[in-house]
Every structure is written in structure tokens, then in C-alpha cells.
Design an enzyme around this catalytic site. Structure first.
Site, PDB file in Angstrom:
ATOM      1  N   ASP A  14      13.951   4.359 -24.405  1.00 59.55           N
ATOM      2  CA  ASP A  14      14.371   5.796 -24.019  1.00 59.55           C
ATOM      3  C   ASP A  14      13.249   6.630 -24.517  1.00 59.55           C
ATOM      4  O   ASP A  14      13.253   6.829 -25.823  1.00 59.55           O
ATOM      5  CB  ASP A  14      15.629   6.238 -24.284  1.00 59.55           C
ATOM      6  CG  ASP A  14      16.141   7.553 -23.714  1.00 59.55           C
ATOM      7  OD1 ASP A  14      15.186   8.516 -23.568  1.00 59.55           O
ATOM      8  OD2 ASP A  14      17.304   7.680 -23.741  1.00 59.55           O
ATOM      9  N   THR A  47      11.050  11.914 -19.994  1.00 63.58           N
ATOM     10  CA  THR A  47      10.580  12.274 -21.233  1.00 63.58           C
ATOM     11  C   THR A  47       9.123  11.450 -21.298  1.00 63.58           C
ATOM     12  O   THR A  47       8.112  11.856 -21.899  1.00 63.58           O
ATOM     13  CB  THR A  47      11.280  11.938 -22.434  1.00 63.58           C
ATOM     14  OG1 THR A  47      12.633  12.107 -22.091  1.00 63.58           O
ATOM     15  CG2 THR A  47      11.028  12.813 -23.555  1.00 63.58           C
ATOM     16  N   THR A  48       9.497  10.127 -21.015  1.00 63.02           N
ATOM     17  CA  THR A  48       8.068   9.282 -21.290  1.00 63.02           C
ATOM     18  C   THR A  48       7.216   9.863 -20.299  1.00 63.02           C
ATOM     19  O   THR A  48       6.028   9.887 -20.846  1.00 63.02           O
ATOM     20  CB  THR A  48       8.604   7.881 -21.029  1.00 63.02           C
ATOM     21  OG1 THR A  48       9.733   7.757 -21.601  1.00 63.02           O
ATOM     22  CG2 THR A  48       7.542   6.986 -21.231  1.00 63.02           C
ATOM     23  N   ASP A  86      22.218   9.584 -19.716  1.00 63.35           N
ATOM     24  CA  ASP A  86      21.108   9.580 -18.846  1.00 63.35           C
ATOM     25  C   ASP A  86      21.540   9.384 -17.253  1.00 63.35           C
ATOM     26  O   ASP A  86      21.001   9.937 -16.550  1.00 63.35           O
ATOM     27  CB  ASP A  86      19.651   8.935 -19.239  1.00 63.35           C
ATOM     28  CG  ASP A  86      19.205   9.298 -20.370  1.00 63.35           C
ATOM     29  OD1 ASP A  86      19.265  10.650 -20.903  1.00 63.35           O
ATOM     30  OD2 ASP A  86      18.300   8.719 -20.928  1.00 63.35           O
TER      31      ASP A  86
END
Lengths: 591, 538
Positions: free
Chosen positions: B59, B92-93, B395
């Protein structure tokens, strides 16, 4: 029914003091069935019984600690090998063996290992022995090889953080860390009171993230049958001050009717860098944070702080916090290093532990925490000073009576551990409103006067048959006659075996008695200690000093204080006004 | 020389190309760190802390949060990425990858002498276009499209946890969100309690349509399992405490103290008796009804004893948030004073039972009539597995919630990013962008390819191969095409049920453009504090 107390340690220095505190507790236990632990003190007040998943029973402190992210170095040692996950594979030194097999249920892709600041070097000598001895309980002090002396361990050099000399196993639930601040983080140091407030709020607001500190606290409270309150140690000079004051607000919201003893600590100054201006700023900011914390906890007009029944006892081994700083010249019989966290925290822990006996006694003589807090906060004077005699001078054959008699001083010869409150605590110039003191380590056989003493001092029957507590209270009131005072005498000494530092004067014997010719070879094993809390008008000096410095501080020089947005300029001003008002309360004439 | 050097000779300064190089290398450093974790086939990272604690995760948010990033530019990007997670719970990534790639592509043009200002103008034009395309590509949800909700949850979860676990969690998170949804009200995810238990394996994670509390009854004689229970939710202290009067008074003798205590106790006893009276009124003999008290305040042993004698199960010190959840799950009203005790304040649960694990007790409140608050009970053999599943669940919940709030989805598997590139290039070629800013648009278009490329690479295929296949397929079919991570071929995400949240993409486009333009326009990095500013002046 024990009157349970939950301990909280917020901040790095607070955890140093806490580590010594729990070592002292642990040293007082005996795991030997032939010599059971002294019944004098109710250990259930501070400790809880538990059970691991494997059904082993445990006995761990009711404690919640908080430190920087990444600062808890050897968690495995702290949890003492208790409560390990079932499928963890550990080698004989307690280190994890990396194994891929355990994970294949949860992932079948590749795994990349990123090691974060691994422990640089092996655990020090002391920790290694503690770990070994954990495997064959008993632990301390009997478990460690007695032949070795303190000096052999070189703890002064090898102690880098508090877990390096912690000989007690904490419950894994006890540990929590800040989520946004790392230890020694230079770009964003945790140095502002408001940053601490912000940190607490961000934990609460984080939608699905639970605040682990709050959660574990609730768990410990839920277990208590009849909780008396909290004992809170905290770093007052940095962001942890703000964090703690938000925590105290939370405590009064949730557990409003309980009592709390709050010890804001000010650690010894770190070695100064050559940047003079930077040093001044740092020192000033530390003081500023400290002032804000005291203002928020101690002044009665705060929104919810009135509800939690609390007393605030500022502690430091510096006698002057404003520049130029001054450290305490030293205790009469102990020569500690004033710049060492390891040494100074030991003194504070010794005093806090010794004072705490008054509410940990198992006899009905016990002073309920609420009564203790009540007694030292007369008329909303919520700040009190702490004093200690560590060690208390007791000669080999003295009875309690003659030991007290031997202290033939003009003033009560205790050393003040509260900054800006000058020793002597009580003199003819000032007033002491109330005090609670504890004297420990006087063997029960000495509580009565011997026949010889009765004869030589021509004591009346009344005096000769007085209880130890009465004798001690009489002694206290002889120094301040019109002060309400409570005194308790206990037999249990302060066990100063390893890893307590050995900084005692040579005229202390191995058993803690004062001797004329000092030729001690072994470490001092136990000590008599006197410690007490005093509500005196000298506290006003501290408050005044904080107010003056803080109001002088131009906030514009510290952009970070205003930046985080949780406190406005007016709120700062208001805090100092409250501090001023509080100082005034100590000068009023009414009692 | 820089102007600040005149004022402060000790300031550290990096200028123009040097400053840009610092920023770009930092952005690409963070990108490199996260690159291998993107997508369902991305690898995991095992974080070993100094304390020996481990965390296994892919994550991006967790990784950014758990890594101590010292470089100021990198920290800035990390903060932007975690902000993305705060707002949308996903992406996010991708955002880290995009920022790095935007800078990298811009650098190509800047080494050829293009002014950063022109590039940023191109970026901004491209951003407008991207948002337009996002609108065009998004697929509206029709009513209660359960299938789509399951699909988005699956997509989100598969990028966080193992696919078997992800499939299990998919229905759990979807059901959970649907259960707490009420008409015409905003969905409050707080009403989904997440409880963890070190027990069995993560495949035993379940959705409990009711509540699981992490504590149990503290009296040995209390029933451990009751059925047909009336639930009293209250916030009343049933614990004897000393009076609040500020009086420093002490007792002369223990007897005197006892007497005082008894007198004050009576007050609490009265309260307990009122609760018992209510119980007797509700649970008449022979009806097989039971009574459970859940209190936010404390209950001391004497009160527990009184309640136990009446066969009442009582829990103390419930979480504050659970008080709200309880009334939503079981019905009834939380009572704040014993004077408010009424029958209609009570809730109902079909079964209440206790589960003990070592020293931890759990109380399950199940079989509620119309639970509007549910619990996801995460099980796992050890702490780090639980944490991993927990991050995933969080998530997943957000993804379902976002979908319901957006009412729309975009095709995933890199389909949007790929389409955006084609769209932008067409836009440039048709001559809509005047001047050199067109290079900025081109850079932007190329940069977005990083997502499908990395997806393919992480699955073990050649990025360029896959790109070529995508181009051919899209030219022929005119549909949204994405990467098939299993075969390395072209897939149609709409058919496979791979979706992304519209707001995640929207946020991504905005944030990455903003950060990248800001970093590109930096021509000087100065590091000086007030302290060094004054050091030589005095």
C-alpha cells in the site's frame, strides 16, 4: 479491592524516568516462595495480571507509554518475550529468523525486504543478561549474577535510550508512538506545544485510524475494578507537552471523576552547539512549552481541566530553567552527573516511587490518591513542589526516633526537585500550606524507641509508644508548625541494585546505612529514602519566572508555533495571564 | 551570486539547473522506491523497523507513512501522496509515479533549452483536457448496481492484499457499506466497526451484522451467552467514587471510613436497583428473555454482583463511538440518566455471546433486527497480517463509498491513462495548442503512460511490447483498452470489471500537475534559518 492507578509516560525523558521507576518496582518483588514479597505494599495498584495466548500468566505494569516514531529500539526486549505471535520463529537470542514460508498464505508474489534503521549494535551487557534471566524467572534483582558490580556493566556509556536499561517486561499494548514525528527528525522537529495538540487531534480525526494510545488506555481502565486515577510523567519542554495536555483533556472528558498526579519533567540540557543564537532560541522555546503546559493543567479556569482532579508537580534536576541555566548542585549523599539522562532520571524515579508509597500501602493507613491530591492542592493551588532526601541518613543502629532527632537542622534539610523552588523549601520567610511525605526503608524493628533511648532522652511514655507515622508527622510539624501534614513510614527500602546507577557517597554502606568510615566494595543494594510533596508559596517563584519569560518571548521569532494553526496568538496570551493569576493565588493571605 | 548570499553568507543555495536536478532526482528516487508495488501483480515490501517489528505491505500510503524521508523534495511528494489517501483513500502509488514521470519527461525538453514556464503552460492545458476526457470516459451507475460495487472493491483490494483474501474481502466491504447506508444521508464509515482478533487465519475474516466489542462481562457469575436479549445502552456511572467536594478530610478510624463509604454507596445502589427494576418489567418469568447492560462508564464489583444475581450481563467502559453504533445496530436510545429508563429505550439482539482468547475477551452482539451498524471482524495469525488486511479493508471501504458518492466509475487497468495519451497527442496534432507549449502537452501525454507500462512490467512483461499491442487494439476497436496482467495482452477492463474511482483520478490529475509544475518552476533552493541569518550580523 485495590485502588488501581494507571501510569502514563509521554515523551523520551519521561520514559527514562519511567524505566527506572519500573525497575525499582520490580526489584521490590521476590519470586522466591521462601521469602514472599513484602505485604506492606499493594502491588496490584500498579500491576495487572494477564495471560498470553499460550496460557502463560504474566504480571505487567498498568502502563501506557508514548515516544517518537522509531524510537522504541528493542521492542522485543521491552515486551520481554511475552505475548509473542505463535508462528514467529525466534532464534535463541530472541531475534527473528527471516523465513519466507510463514507468509505464503498472504502473498505469492515477490517480497522485497526494506530494513529500517536496524539496531546498530548488539544489546548491551545488561540487556543480554536480563534476556537470559527471563528464561529462568526470577528476574531482578536476584536473577542477575550477584558477583558482578554495577561498574562492570559500563551502563553510563552503553545507555543510549531508555530501553537499554529496562529490566521489566511491558505489556505489548502499553507501547505507542507518535504517528507523524520521528526521533531526531531535523526537517520537522517535534518542538512546539501546538504541534503536540495538533498531533493528538490528527490521531482522533483520522477517519478510520484508531488512536492506539487512547485505545490501550481504555483497555487498562476497563480492567480496573476500582480505579483511583492516573500518574502521568511527561516531557514538558517539547511537543509532548501539548500532546499531554490534549491527553489530559481527553482523560477529564472520559474519566472525569478520577484523580491525576501530573509530573511535567524538564530534562537536563543537551550539549550546547556552537550556534549561540540557536541555543538561546531552543532553550527559550523549551521554557515556553513548559510554561504553556503548566498553564493549561494547573490553572483552574481552563475549560475542562477543572473537572479532572489533578495536581501538577514540575520536576527537574535543574534548579534554574531560564538562561543561564543552573543544575542542582547535588544531593548531600549522592553525586550524580547533572547532564546524564540516565543518572538524573534515576533520582527522579527514586523520589516519585518513594512518595508513591503513601497511596500504595496495603494497610488502612493508605492515603487514597484523591485525598492526596486534595491535600496538596488547597484552594486551587494546583502546583506543588517535590522534595527528597535520597538517601535518608540512617545509621546502622538508629531507631526511627533518633534518626529523625539526628537531623538537627534549622530548616527541613530536604532538596527541592522542583525548578526555581529553592532549597530550603520551608524557612521562616515563607508559608507552606500543606504537605505529604513518605519515609521508606526504616526496618520495622526500629520503629519503636529502644529502652536506652527512652532513658537517655527521658521520653515520656506517650512519646515512646507513638506509632511511626505519628513520630514522622510530629517531626514534620516541628519544621512547619501550622501546616497540615500527612506522613507515612514504610519498611520497604528503595532497592538500588543494578541497573540503578551507583553514584552514592562512600559513606553509604551496602545496606544503605550511613557509616563513618566508607570502604564499600559492593554496590549499594537498598536505601532509605524520604520524599514528599509540598504546597508552598515558593512555587510562585517558578510560576512568576515562567510568566515573565514567556510574556517576553516574541512569538514572531518562532514561526512554527503559530504555523500549525491549533493555537492563536490570543490563546497564548491568555495562557500566560492564567499563569500570572495562578502565581497570585500563592501570595494571597487566605488559607 | 544569489541575492540572499549578500545578506547571509552562510545560506546554502542551489541555483537553476542544479536546483532542478535536485528536484528531479528526488522525485525519481521516490518513484523508483514505489514503482515495483503498483498493481495487482506488484511486489510487496517488508518493512523491518529498528525494533524488529515487521510490516508487509504494498500500500503506497502505508509505505510513504512508514518511511522516514529526509530529502525535502521527496518529503513534499510523500506528503502530497498521503494527502491523496486522506481525501480519496486510494491512488497513492500512482501519484508518486506520475509526479516522477512528469518531471522526467519535462527534463528531456528542458535539456534541449525549452523554458520550464512553457512546459508548465502545456501541463495546464493538458490537465484541462484530461479532466474533460475523464468525464467522457466515466460510466454512470444505474441505481443500485451491486455488481459494479463488488467490482470496484475487488479492483481496489487486489492491489493491496493477496487475491484470495481480496475476493473474500470484496463482498465483506461492499455489504458493510450497503448496510450502513441510509436514504438521503451521507454515509458514515464510522458506523462500520473494524475489530481485530489474533485468531486462525485471515481467510476467516467475517462481516458481523451487529457489533463486536473488545471486552466482556467482568463477573464470573454472569451469563456468557444469552439469546433474545434486550440491550440497555447507557452512560451512567455505576461505580462508587469519592465525593467531588474539595475537602482534605481524612478519617479517624477505618470504621468511620466504612460508614461514610456505605452512606455514599447507597446512591449507586439505587441506580443499580432502577436498572434491575426495568429488567424485571421487561423480562417476565418464563418468557425466556434476557437483559444486557452496556455502559460507557465504569461498573464496580459490588454493582456487578447485584446485576449478576439477577442474571443480567453487564459490560463496562464501552468505547464512546460504540454507544452510537450500538443504538444503530440494536435500536433503542442511549440513556444518560437512570431517570430516563424506559422500555422503549431498549434495543434488541437475538444473541449475545462472549469469546475468550487468552486475556482478551470479545462480546458478539448478533442477530439484530435491522442493523445499521456492522462490524468487520479481521482475523489473522499474527499482528502484521492483521495490519495488512486492515489497511486493505480500509481502502476497500473507501472505494465503495467513493463509487456511491460519485455515481460513476472509469475503466481501470491503465485504460484511462492510455486513452489520455492518445487523446492528447491527437489534440496536439490537430493543432489546438499554439507555440512551444505543445511540447508540454506531449510530455504530459507520455508521462501518463507510466501507469500501464509499470502495470505490465510488474506482471513480468515488456512495457513497450504491451504499449504497441494497446495502440493497435485501440485503433481498431475504439474502446477503452487496458493491460491484462495475467497474459500481457490487451484487455477490455469494462468487460473484466476492473474499475477506478472517478474522484481518485480527478484528484490525481490535479495534484500531480500542481506539484510537478511547482517543482519545475523552482530555480533556486535556499536553506537558511533565522539563526544563521543573525549569526554573523551581531
Amino acid at each position: 479491592m485495590p485502588h488501581e492507578i494507571i501510569s502514563l509516560q509521554i515523551g523520551n525523558y519521561a520514559n527514562f524516568v519511567g524505566a527506572h521507576f519500573w525497575n525499582l518496582q520490580e526489584a521490590g518483588f521476590s519470586y522466591n516462595s521462601q521469602q514472599p514479597t513484602s505485604r506492606e505494599v499493594d502491588v496490584d495498584v500498579l500491576y495487572r495480571e494477564g495471560e498470553t495466548l499460550r496460557g502463560e500468566s504474566t504480571f505487567t505494569p498498568r502502563l501506557v507509554v508514548c515516544d517518537y516514531h522509531g524510537s522504541i529500539h528493542s521492542r522485543r526486549a521491552i515486551a520481554g518475550g511475552l505475548y509473542q505471535d505463535d508462528n514467529e520463529i525466534l532464534d535463541k537470542n530472541g531475534n527473528r529468523i527471516e523465513s519466507g514460508q510463514g507468509e505464503n498464505t498472504s502473498w505469492d508474489g515477490t517480497v522485497k525486504v526494506e530494513k529500517q534503521n536496524p539496531e546498530e549494535d548488539a544489546p548491551n551487557h545488561f540487556l543480554r543478561e536480563v534476556r537470559e534471566s527471563h528464561k529462568r524467572i526470577p528476574v531482578l534483582p536476584n536473577g542477575l549474577t550477584k558477583r558482578r558490580r554495577h561498574a562492570d556493566y559500563g551502563l553510563e556509556k552503553s545507555v543510549r535510550t531508555w530501553s537499554d536499561f529496562l529490566g521489566v517486561a511491558y505489556h505489548p499494548r502499553s507501547l505507542s508512538t507518535l504517528s507523524n514525528y520521528w526521533i531526531n527528525d531535523l526537517p520537522t522537529p517535534f518542538d512546539g506545544y501546538s504541534a503536540g495538540l495538533e498531533e493528538w487531534r490528527s490521531c482522533l480525526n483520522d477517519s478510520l485510524q484508531q488512536n492506539s494510545l487512547e485505545e490501550s488506555l481504555r483497555h487498562f481502565v476497563e480492567e480496573c475494578e476500582n480505579m483511583a486515577g492516573f500518574q502521568l510523567l511527561l516531557d514538558g519542554h517539547n511537543g509532548f507537552g501539548g500532546y499531554s495536555s490534549a491527553l489530559l483533556d481527553h482523560l477529564s472528558d472520559e474519566y472525569g471523576h478520577k484523580s491525576a498526579l501530573v509530573y511535567p519533567l524538564f530534562p537536563p540540557a543537551p550539549p550546547q552547539s556552537d550556534d549561540a543564537e540557536g541555543n538561546a532560541r531552543k532553550d527559550c522555546q523549551g521554557l515556553f512549552n513548559y510554561g504553556l503546559f503548566v498553564a493549561s493543567t494547573a490553572s483552574g479556569s481552563g475549560n475542562s481541566s477543572t473537572r479532572l482532579h489533578s495536581a501538577c508537580v514540575p520536576l527537574s534536576l535543574m534548579s534554574k530553567l531560564t538562561r543561564p541555566r543552573e543544575t542542582l548542585p547535588g544531593l548531600p549523599l549522592a553525586h550524580f552527573r547533572p547532564d546524564s539522562f540516565y543518572h538524573t532520571s534515576a533520582i527522579l524515579a527514586g523520589a516519585i516511587d518513594s512518595f508513591g508509597l503513601v497511596y500504595r500501602l496495603s494497610s488502612p493507613e493508605r492515603v487514597h490518591l484523591r485525598d492526596a491530591v486534595d491535600a496538596i492542592t488547597p484552594h486551587q493551588r494546583k502546583v506543588a513542589a517535590m522534595s527528597t532526601m535520597l538517601p535518608f541518613p540512617l545509621r546502622q543502629n538508629d531507631s526511627l526516633f533518633s534518626a529523625l532527632k539526628a537531623i538537627d537542622a534549622e530548616y527541613l534539610p530536604v532538596t527541592s526537585l522542583t525548578p526555581h523552588v529553592k532549597t530550603p523549601l520551608i524557612d521562616s520567610q515563607n508559608r507552606c500550606y500543606s504537605q505529604i511525605m513518605s519515609l521508606r526503608g526504616v526496618p520495622r524493628t526500629r520503629w519503636q524507641c529502644s529502652g536506652e533511648e527512652i532513658r537517655s532522652y527521658r521520653l515520656s511514655h506517650e512519646v515512646a509508644s507513638m506509632s511511626a507515622n505519628r513520630l514522622f508527622e510530629d517531626f514534620m510539624s516541628s519544621y512547619c508548625p501550622n501546616t497540615y501534614g500527612v506522613g507515612r513510614v514504610t519498611e520497604l527500602p528503595c532497592y538500588t541494585a543494578l541497573p540503578f546507577p551507583q553514584f552514592f557517597s562512600p559513606s553509604i554502606s551496602e545496606d544503605g546505612f550511613t557509616v563513618s568510615s566508607g570502604n564499600r566494595i559492593e554496590d549499594v543494594k537498598r536505601l532509605p529514602v524520604m520524599a514528599g510533596l509540598h504546597s508552598t508559596d515558593k512555587v510562585a517563584d517558578l510560576l512568576q519566572e515562567l510568566t515573565t519569560t514567556c510574556s517576553k518571548t516574541t512569538l514572531n521569532k518562532y514561526p512554527r508555533l503559530l504555523q500549525s494553526g491549533s493555537m492563536e496568538l490570543d490563546e497564548y496570551k491568555e495562557s500566560f495571564e492564567r499563569l500570572q493569576e495562578l502565581a497570585g493565588r500563592y501570595r494571597e493571605n487566605d488559607f | 551570486m544569489s541575492a540572499i548570499m549578500a545578506a547571509n553568507p552562510r545560506a546554502e543555495v542551489a541555483r537553476a539547473s542544479e536546483a532542478l536536478a535536485i528536484n528531479i532526482s528526488a522525485a525519481m528516487g521516490v518513484q523508483d522506491y514505489l514503482k515495483s508495488n503498483l498493481g495487482p501483480k506488484g511486489s510487496m515490501k517488508m518493512l523491518v523497523s529498528g525494533a524488529g517489528d515487521i510490516k508487509i505491505t504494498k500500500d503506497g500510503n502505508v509505505l510513504m507513512h512508514e518511511s522516514q524521508i529526509k530529502h525535502p523534495t521527496a518529503a513534499l511528494i510523500a506528503r502530497a501522496a498521503t494527502a491523496q489517501d486522506d481525501v480519496t483513500g486510494d491512488g497513492t502509488t500512482s501519484i508518486v509515479l506520475l509526479i516522477g514521470e512528469l518531471l522526467k519527461q519535462a527534463q528531456v525538453y528542458m535539456t534541449e533549452g525549452l523554458h520550464p514556464r512553457l512546459i508548465t503552460e502545456g501541463f495546464n492545458a493538458a490537465r484541462e483536457k484530461a479532466l474533460e476526457l475523464l468525464d467522457q470516459m466515466s460510466v454512470k451507475l444505474t441505481g443500485d448496481d451491486r455488481e459494479k460495487l463488488l467490482e470496484i472493491a475487488r479492483t481496489s483490494l487486489r492491489t493491496k492484499v493477496h487475491s484470495k483474501t481480496a475476493d473474500l474481502l470484496t463482498s465483506i466491504v461492499t455489504e458493510a457499506v450497503l448496510a450502513v447506508r441510509r436514504d438521503n444521508e451521507q454515509i458514515d464509515l464510522h458506523m462500520v466497526e473494524i475489530m481485530e482478533m489474533v485468531h486462525r487465519s485471515e481467510m476467516d475474516t467475517t462481516l458481523v451484522r451487529g457489533l463486536v466489542l473488545d471486552h466482556g462481562a467482568r463477573h464470573p457469575d454472569m451469563p456468557k451467552r444469552v439469546t433474545n436479549a434486550s440491550i440497555l445502552t447507557c452512560n451512567v456511572s455505576l461505580e462508587y467514587e469519592k465525593t467531588e467536594v474539595n475537602s482534605g478530610f481524612f478519617y479517624k478510624s477505618p470504621e468511620e471510613r466504612e460508614k461514610m463509604v456505605m452512606a455514599e454507596r447507597q446512591f449507586i445502589i439505587d441506580r443499580v436497583e432502577k436498572i434491575i427494576a426495568l429488567k424485571k418489567a421487561v423480562c417476565k418469568a418464563g418468557e425466556n428473555k434476557n437483559f444486557v447492560v452496556i455502559n460507557q462508564k465504569g461498573i464496580d464489583p459490588l454493582s456487578l454482583d447485584m446485576l449478576a444475581k439477577e442474571g443480567i450481563m453487564a459490560l463496562r467502559r464501552a468505547k464512546r463511538r460504540n454507544m452510537e453504533r450500538l443504538t444503530l445496530a440494536c435500536g433503542g436510545i442511549a440513556v444518560n440518566s437512570v431517570d430516563d429508563l424506559k422500555e422503549d429505550a431498549l434495543g434488541f439482539a437475538g444473541s449475545v455471546y462472549e469469546h475468550v482468547l487468552g486475556e482478551d475477551k470479545y462480546t458478539f452482539i448478533e442477530d439484530c433486527k435491522n442493523p445499521q451498524s456492522v462490524t468487520i471482524l479481521i482475523r489473522g495469525p499474527n499482528k502484521h497480517t492483521i495490519t495488512q488486511v486492515k489497511d486493505g479493508v480500509r481502502d476497500g471501504l473507501r472505494a465503495v463509498l467513493n463509487t456511491l458518492e460519485d455515481g460513476a466509475l472509469v475503466p481501470g487497468a491503465g485504460a484511462f491513462e492510455f486513452a489520455l495519451r492518445e487523446h492528447l497527442l491527437k489534440f496536439v496534432n490537430e493543432g489546438h495548442v499554439k507555440g512551444k507549449a505543445r511540447f508540454g502537452v506531449q510530455a504530459y501525454a507520455e508521462a501518463f503512460l507510466i501507469i500501464p507500462k509499470t502495470l505490465a512490467q510488474n506482471a513480468g512483461f515488456d512495457g513497450q511490447d504491451v504499449m504497441v499491442k494497446l495502440q493497435e487494439e485501440s485503433r481498431q476497436s475504439h474502446r477503452a483498452v487496458g493491460v491484462d496482467c495475467d497474459t500481457g495482452n490487451v484487455s477490455f477492463p469494462e468487460e473484466l470489471g476492473i474499475w477506478d474511482n472517478v474522484r481518485v483520478k480527478k484528484q490525481q490529475i490535479n495534484t500531480c500537475t500542481l506539484i510537478a509544475t511547482n517543482l519545475l518552476l523552482v530555480d533556486e533552493i535556499m536553506r537558511a534559518g533565522l539563526s544563521s541569518l543573525k549569526a554573523d550580523g551581531s
